[in-house]
Enzyme design. Structure first.
Site, PDB file in Angstrom:
ATOM      1  N   GLU A 180      18.857  43.122  51.486  1.00  0.00           N
ATOM      2  CA  GLU A 180      18.379  41.880  50.861  1.00  0.00           C
ATOM      3  C   GLU A 180      19.583  40.960  50.812  1.00  0.00           C
ATOM      4  OE1 GLU A 180      15.279  41.571  50.619  1.00  0.00           O
ATOM      5  OE2 GLU A 180      14.825  43.682  50.901  1.00  0.00           O
ATOM      6  N   CYS A 232      20.587  35.098  43.831  1.00  0.00           N
ATOM      7  CA  CYS A 232      20.141  34.878  45.209  1.00  0.00           C
ATOM      8  C   CYS A 232      18.926  33.960  45.225  1.00  0.00           C
ATOM      9  CB  CYS A 232      19.814  36.201  45.862  1.00  0.00           C
ATOM     10  SG  CYS A 232      18.802  37.208  44.803  1.00  0.00           S
TER      11      CYS A 232
HETATM   12  P1  NAD Z   1      29.030  40.275  49.586  1.00  0.00           P
HETATM   13  O1  NAD Z   1      28.254  40.275  50.846  1.00  0.00           O
HETATM   14  O2  NAD Z   1      30.330  39.582  49.569  1.00  0.00           O
HETATM   15  O3  NAD Z   1      29.306  41.776  49.117  1.00  0.00           O
HETATM   16  C1  NAD Z   1      28.296  42.772  49.069  1.00  0.00           C
HETATM   17  C2  NAD Z   1      28.958  44.125  49.219  1.00  0.00           C
HETATM   18  O4  NAD Z   1      29.473  44.242  50.542  1.00  0.00           O
HETATM   19  C3  NAD Z   1      30.141  44.336  48.277  1.00  0.00           C
HETATM   20  O5  NAD Z   1      30.128  45.662  47.802  1.00  0.00           O
HETATM   21  C4  NAD Z   1      31.336  44.076  49.167  1.00  0.00           C
HETATM   22  O6  NAD Z   1      32.503  44.747  48.748  1.00  0.00           O
HETATM   23  C5  NAD Z   1      30.866  44.589  50.500  1.00  0.00           C
HETATM   24  N1  NAD Z   1      31.537  43.958  51.638  1.00  0.00           N
HETATM   25  C6  NAD Z   1      32.100  42.727  51.687  1.00  0.00           C
HETATM   26  N2  NAD Z   1      32.597  42.495  52.918  1.00  0.00           N
HETATM   27  C7  NAD Z   1      32.332  43.584  53.661  1.00  0.00           C
HETATM   28  C8  NAD Z   1      32.568  43.928  55.023  1.00  0.00           C
HETATM   29  N3  NAD Z   1      33.187  43.099  55.853  1.00  0.00           N
HETATM   30  N4  NAD Z   1      32.144  45.132  55.455  1.00  0.00           N
HETATM   31  C9  NAD Z   1      31.494  45.971  54.623  1.00  0.00           C
HETATM   32  N5  NAD Z   1      31.256  45.706  53.332  1.00  0.00           N
HETATM   33  C10 NAD Z   1      31.659  44.523  52.853  1.00  0.00           C
HETATM   34  O7  NAD Z   1      28.048  39.690  48.452  1.00  0.00           O
HETATM   35  P2  NAD Z   1      28.376  39.250  46.955  1.00  0.00           P
HETATM   36  O8  NAD Z   1      29.245  38.039  46.973  1.00  0.00           O
HETATM   37  O9  NAD Z   1      28.804  40.419  46.143  1.00  0.00           O
HETATM   38  O10 NAD Z   1      26.925  38.843  46.453  1.00  0.00           O
HETATM   39  C11 NAD Z   1      26.371  37.578  46.679  1.00  0.00           C
HETATM   40  C12 NAD Z   1      25.443  37.590  47.870  1.00  0.00           C
HETATM   41  O11 NAD Z   1      24.407  38.547  47.654  1.00  0.00           O
HETATM   42  C13 NAD Z   1      24.737  36.263  48.068  1.00  0.00           C
HETATM   43  O12 NAD Z   1      24.684  35.977  49.440  1.00  0.00           O
HETATM   44  C14 NAD Z   1      23.347  36.518  47.498  1.00  0.00           C
HETATM   45  O13 NAD Z   1      22.356  35.674  48.026  1.00  0.00           O
HETATM   46  C15 NAD Z   1      23.142  37.941  47.879  1.00  0.00           C
HETATM   47  N6  NAD Z   1      22.140  38.565  47.026  1.00  0.00           N
HETATM   48  C16 NAD Z   1      20.889  38.731  47.552  1.00  0.00           C
HETATM   49  C17 NAD Z   1      19.880  39.299  46.776  1.00  0.00           C
HETATM   50  C18 NAD Z   1      18.503  39.491  47.340  1.00  0.00           C
HETATM   51  O14 NAD Z   1      17.701  40.208  46.740  1.00  0.00           O
HETATM   52  N7  NAD Z   1      18.163  38.880  48.480  1.00  0.00           N
HETATM   53  C19 NAD Z   1      20.152  39.699  45.468  1.00  0.00           C
HETATM   54  C20 NAD Z   1      21.442  39.516  44.963  1.00  0.00           C
HETATM   55  C21 NAD Z   1      22.428  38.957  45.771  1.00  0.00           C
END
Ligand code: NAD
Length: 542
Positions: free
Chosen positions: A292, A326
């Site tokens: 998501e 989100c």
């Molecule tokens: P993010 O993508 O930065 O991080 C998510 C996870 O991925 C974290 O645990 C992070 O450490 C890890 N990560 C980061 N870079 C990585 C890489 N290169 N390789 C592997 N893992 C990596 O997201 P965030 O800033 O924590 O959260 C915000 C985002 O989440 C927004 O885009 C938001 O829209 C989305 N979100 C979506 C929903 C939904 O239900 N659609 C719900 C909540 C948040």
């Protein structure tokens, strides 16, 4: 007598008010002050053991960066390997544990969240992720408990879906846990989502390696305490604090990777999917990939809408939790006949928001999550200030001297495709485009095309044709579509959540659809009177 369900019926945890004089307000204040007066030492938990590496990173409240809340122990690739081994070891028992035992563990976890751990998980989310008391309560306490209780009910419903059996046979569908381990990768913004990304696959009999976001570790540690207290066996959920790319290197090349349960940004999900694709020959099974991701959520008002309702949806929908949901509204399309009134009401409401740390319960807006987010968001605001096509309707100021504070900002753009109408900013910035009333039909097509996402959206109006037209033309623009309501605040059991296009695989967290991704059905046919002669009747001469 209830015939169908074999588990307690799920219900939504009531949201407490924290109004002055309530017991919950006093208790929460006490827990916050205890947590502020201690420095937490947070280990990884692998196979039930607390792992301290001595290589520590600090945790500070985003709204009060001079205060030290604690530190967590960082791991490296060896810890990822350890976590995978611990999970696979635990799998031998867990995958065969009777499902009612698993259900009991997670129902007990729900009771712990909504009871004795309620103020701890709320305080941790307030201090570590800068949530106001209300935002912490609806997420960390209520939605967390709701995910657990409803998922138990959905699991029971899934197990009840059985095929037909003719006389002398019994056909059954066995919902096997996946063969391997699940990687849960969670974002910073919802304590409940992080908790559920690990718990949902585990509930269905899987074992999990969970890597939370660095900026959510303070409350992730409380989640692990709850699962352990609830009786979750060691190794079923293992939590690691390793950099995303480093963990991905190890996890995504492991033969036993059975699934990925991700919530986060679209870019990270794309990179994970690509790596899984490149490694596809490595795996014993095709991994289930559930993600998501981002959104560019809209509010659309028709000229028949009520201006006050639209303005209120903008104020709440765009700015609660500093727009870091989100589902947060980040673009609004408003008819020119209503704009002056909506503008006046919205600016008035936003002007009344108080901004500051969440320990002061009268604050509605607190800080954004970290310096990286602050710098990114303020760069967009500066760019808008310098663009003659864009007017700052309110807000636009920011300050990171004490914490990462950005005023709730409304931009008015003459260009409907301006960058902040298209890209996910993930902060307290809402961009408005004003359209001519008679262009409603065109604006629907524009909304559908403007961004790559398809997560949430809302339409306001009294005219039923306008509502119907929006519902049709915006069919794929939002996986959660709201009519006369703000586009945030989905409730487990009521509005299963998720979107398609670049917003994810739309497996609807908080529904049976999600749980189905964590099982691999086996069909078993048992014959009670097997034939003893190969000859079919048609072969007889006659
Ligand atoms: P993010 O993508 O930065 O991080 C998510 C996870 O991925 C974290 O645990 C992070 O450490 C890890 N990560 C980061 N870079 C990585 C890489 N290169 N390789 C592997 N893992 C990596 O997201 P965030 O800033 O924590 O959260 C915000 C985002 O989440 C927004 O885009 C938001 O829209 C989305 N979100 C979506 C929903 C939904 O239900 N659609 C719900 C909540 C948040």
């Amino acid at each position: 007598m209830r015939k169908h369900l074999e588990v307690p019926e799920a219900y939504n945890e009531p949201v407490l008010t924290y109004a002055p004089g309530t017991a919950e307000r006093e208790e929460l204040r006490k827990v916050i002050s205890q947590m502020r007066s201690t420095v937490a030492d947070i280990p990884m938990i692998i196979g039930g053991s607390e792992i301290r590496t001595g290589n520590c990173a600090e945790i500070r409240p985003p709204h009060d960066t001079s205060h030290l809340l604690g530190h967590y122990h960082k791991g490296d690739k060896t810890h990822v390997e350890m976590a995978i081994s611990a999970a696979l070891d635990a799998r031998r028992e867990w995958a065969y544990m009777p499902w009612k035992q698993r259900a009991s563990i997670f129902l007990r976890a729900a009771s712990l969240v909504s009871g004795p751990y309620r103020q701890l998980i709320n305080a941790a989310s307030m201090l570590g992720q800068s949530k106001t008391v209300h935002q912490a309560e609806i997420d960390a306490a209520c939605e967390f408990a709701d995910f657990l209780r409803y998922n138990v009910q959905y699991m029971n419903e899934i197990y009840q879906m059985q095929p037909e059996s003719h006389p002398n046979t019994w056909n059954r569908l066995e919902q096997r846990p996946l063969e391997g381990f699940i990687y849960a990768l969670s974002p910073f913004n919802f304590t409940s989502i992080a908790a559920n990304l690990a718990a949902a696959p585990a509930l269905m009999g899987n074992v999990v390696v969970w890597k939370p976001s660095n900026t959510q570790i303070y409350s992730a540690d409380v989640i692990m305490k709850i699962y352990r207290e609830a009786g979750l066996p060691d190794g079923v959920i293992n939590i690691i604090y390793v950099s995303g790319p480093e963990a991905a290197d190890v996890v995504l090349s492991n033969r036993h990777l059975a699934g990925i349960h991700f919530t986060g940004s679209t870019g990270v999900f794309n990179s994970i999917w690509k790596t899984v694709g490149n490694n596809i020959g490595t795996y014993k099974n095709y991994p289930r990939v559930v993600g998501e991701t981002g959104g560019k959520d809209f509010i659309l008002a028709h000229s028949s809408a009520n201006a006050r309702q639209v303005a209120t949806a903008m104020a709440r929908g765009a700015f609660e939790y500093q727009g870091q949901k989100c589902s947060a509204a980040s673009r609004a399309y408003l008819p020119e006949s209503l704009w002056p009134e909506i503008r006046q009401i919205a600016v008035g409401q936003v002007g009344n928001f108080r901004m500051g740390g969440p320990e002061d319960f009268s604050n509605f807006i607190t800080a954004v999550i970290d310096e990286k987010a602050f710098d990114k968001l303020t760069a967009y605001i500066e760019q808008a200030k310098n663009n003659p096509q864009v007017e700052i309707v309110c807000g636009g100021n920011y300050d990171k001297s004490k914490g990462y504070f950005i005023e709730p900002t409304i931009l008015l753009s003459k260009d409907p495709c301006y960058i902040t109408m298209q890209e996910e900013l993930f902060g307290p910035v809402l961009t408005v485009y004003v359209y001519r009333d008679e262009e409603y039909d065109d604006i629907l097509r524009l909304i559908d095309k403007t961004s790559i996402y398809g997560l949430t959206g809302a339409v306001f109006g009294r005219n039923r044709d306008a509502i119907r037209q929006a519902t049709d033309i915006l069919r794929y623009s939002a996986g959660n579509f709201y009519i006369n309501d703000k586009p945030t605040g989905a409730v487990v059991g009521h509005q299963p959540f998720g979107g398609s296009r670049a917003s994810g695989t739309n497996d609807k967290a908080g529904s049976a659809l999600n749980l189905l991704r964590w099982v691999s059905p086996r069909t078993i046919k048992e014959c009670f009177l097997p034939p003893e002669n190969w000859v079919y009747p048609f072969l007889s001469e006659g």
